[in-house]
Design an enzyme around this catalytic site. Structure first.
Site, short mmCIF file in Angstrom:
data_model
loop_
_atom_site.label_atom_id
_atom_site.label_comp_id
_atom_site.label_asym_id
_atom_site.label_seq_id
_atom_site.Cartn_x
_atom_site.Cartn_y
_atom_site.Cartn_z
N ASP A 124 -28.69 -26.95 60.37
CA ASP A 124 -27.85 -26.80 59.19
C ASP A 124 -28.47 -25.77 58.26
O ASP A 124 -29.69 -25.62 58.22
CB ASP A 124 -27.76 -28.12 58.43
CG ASP A 124 -26.85 -29.15 59.09
OD1 ASP A 124 -26.50 -28.96 60.27
OD2 ASP A 124 -26.51 -30.14 58.42
N HIS B 280 -32.50 -28.11 66.55
CA HIS B 280 -32.01 -28.48 67.88
C HIS B 280 -31.94 -27.27 68.80
O HIS B 280 -31.99 -26.13 68.35
CB HIS B 280 -30.65 -29.15 67.76
CG HIS B 280 -30.69 -30.49 67.06
ND1 HIS B 280 -30.46 -31.67 67.72
CD2 HIS B 280 -30.96 -30.81 65.77
CE1 HIS B 280 -30.57 -32.68 66.85
NE2 HIS B 280 -30.87 -32.18 65.66
N SER C 109 -37.62 -25.09 55.66
CA SER C 109 -37.79 -23.65 55.62
C SER C 109 -36.77 -22.95 56.49
O SER C 109 -35.59 -23.02 56.22
CB SER C 109 -39.20 -23.23 56.00
OG SER C 109 -39.34 -21.84 55.85
#
Length: 289
Positions: A92, A149, A254
């Site tokens: 995200d 992921h 980050s």
């Protein structure tokens, strides 16, 4: 650049990055109820964190701040793109930059680029398969889901811990700190995939207390020296991760950078700098030969 921005950039060079990050990491692991409940509630309110998609919605149920920050999501909260051969967005956040790797350099922001080889720890041999390839940089903001992921299914070949500074990562530092991502502490993960070699680089920043991977656990902070871990040796059982599987996580966040070899992927036309993205969305498709 405004006076405020100049002051901020100057502070980045003067602050004790690692000491601050360790102190904040200590606080983030504190289990004292009076402390962690207040910290989590303040953070969720300050950054408007949507807890409806979290497996555990109750803020007070988390044992410490880091458990909240690296919270798991409910099943189905991040459906995976179904386009044939889709390369998934790893996290995200927002696209910082994406595009071609030109002359061994990666675009950072207007007027700034950084060395591909330096990003990978200064190893020209590791960088060679990605020369002329493509990159995507995803910035994870404080409110985002902070697990990273797999964009494609892959077999882990090598992991490199690269010590470095811990400059803050945001638009101001990207535009004013040269070679930002090749200077910050980072973990380089190299995979063999159906699209050839792929690298996922987890870049630390100020107050990023640690980076974890699912196969090695805590990777930072060890001794601050470059260290390489090989996983393609005969004595080791192969580590294979499926597309969309968790790769690692930031304990405080980050940036994730994904690298592909030449003529392997074509980025989604709808994506550009500052585009909001979610893990599992289509980042790219296989390039037609």
């Amino acid at each position: 650049m405004s006076f405020k921005d100049r002051l901020f950039i100057c502070s980045q060079y003067l602050l004790p990055h690692h000491l601050l990050s360790r102190l904040i990491g200590f606080a983030a692991d504190c289990r004292a109820t009076w402390f962690k409940d207040r910290l989590i509630a303040w953070f969720a309110r300050r950054y408007q964190v949507d807890m409806r998609e979290a497996q555990v919605e109750d803020l007070q149920a988390y044992e410490h701040f880091n458990a909240f920050f690296t919270r798991a999501l409910k099943d189905g909260a991040r459906p995976l793109a179904q386009e044939p051969g889709a390369v998934l967005c790893p996290a995200d956040g927002a696209i910082s930059q994406l595009g071609p790797i030109e002359h061994g350099r990666i675009f950072q922001a207007k007027g700034h680029s950084y060395s591909l080889a330096e990003l990978l720890g200064g190893d020209a041999e590791l960088a060679a398969p990605f020369m002329g390839g493509d990159f995507a940089t995803v910035y994870l903001s404080p409110r985002d889901y902070h697990r990273v992921h797999m964009p494609l299914a892959g077999t882990l070949r090598e992991m490199v811990y690269v010590p470095g500074r811990l400059f803050s990562v945001n638009q101001t530092t990207a535009e004013n700190v040269p070679e930002l991502f090749a200077r910050n502490e980072r973990v380089v993960c190299l995979f063999d995939t159906e699209r050839g070699p792929m690298a996922v680089v987890l870049v630390g920043a100020m107050i990023v207390a640690s980076i974890e991977t699912v196969w090695a656990g805590l990777v930072t902070p060890p001794k601050r020296e470059l260290k390489t871990f090989r996983y393609d040796e005969a004595a080791r059982a192969p580590i294979r991760l499926e597309k969309g599987a968790e790769l690692g996580r930031f304990k405080l966040g980050s940036t994730a950078i994904v690298l592909f070899g030449p003529q392997q992927v074509a980025f989604n036309d709808g994506l550009g700098a500052a585009s909001p993205v979610r893990m599992g969305e289509c980042l790219a498709l296989p390039k037609q030969s």
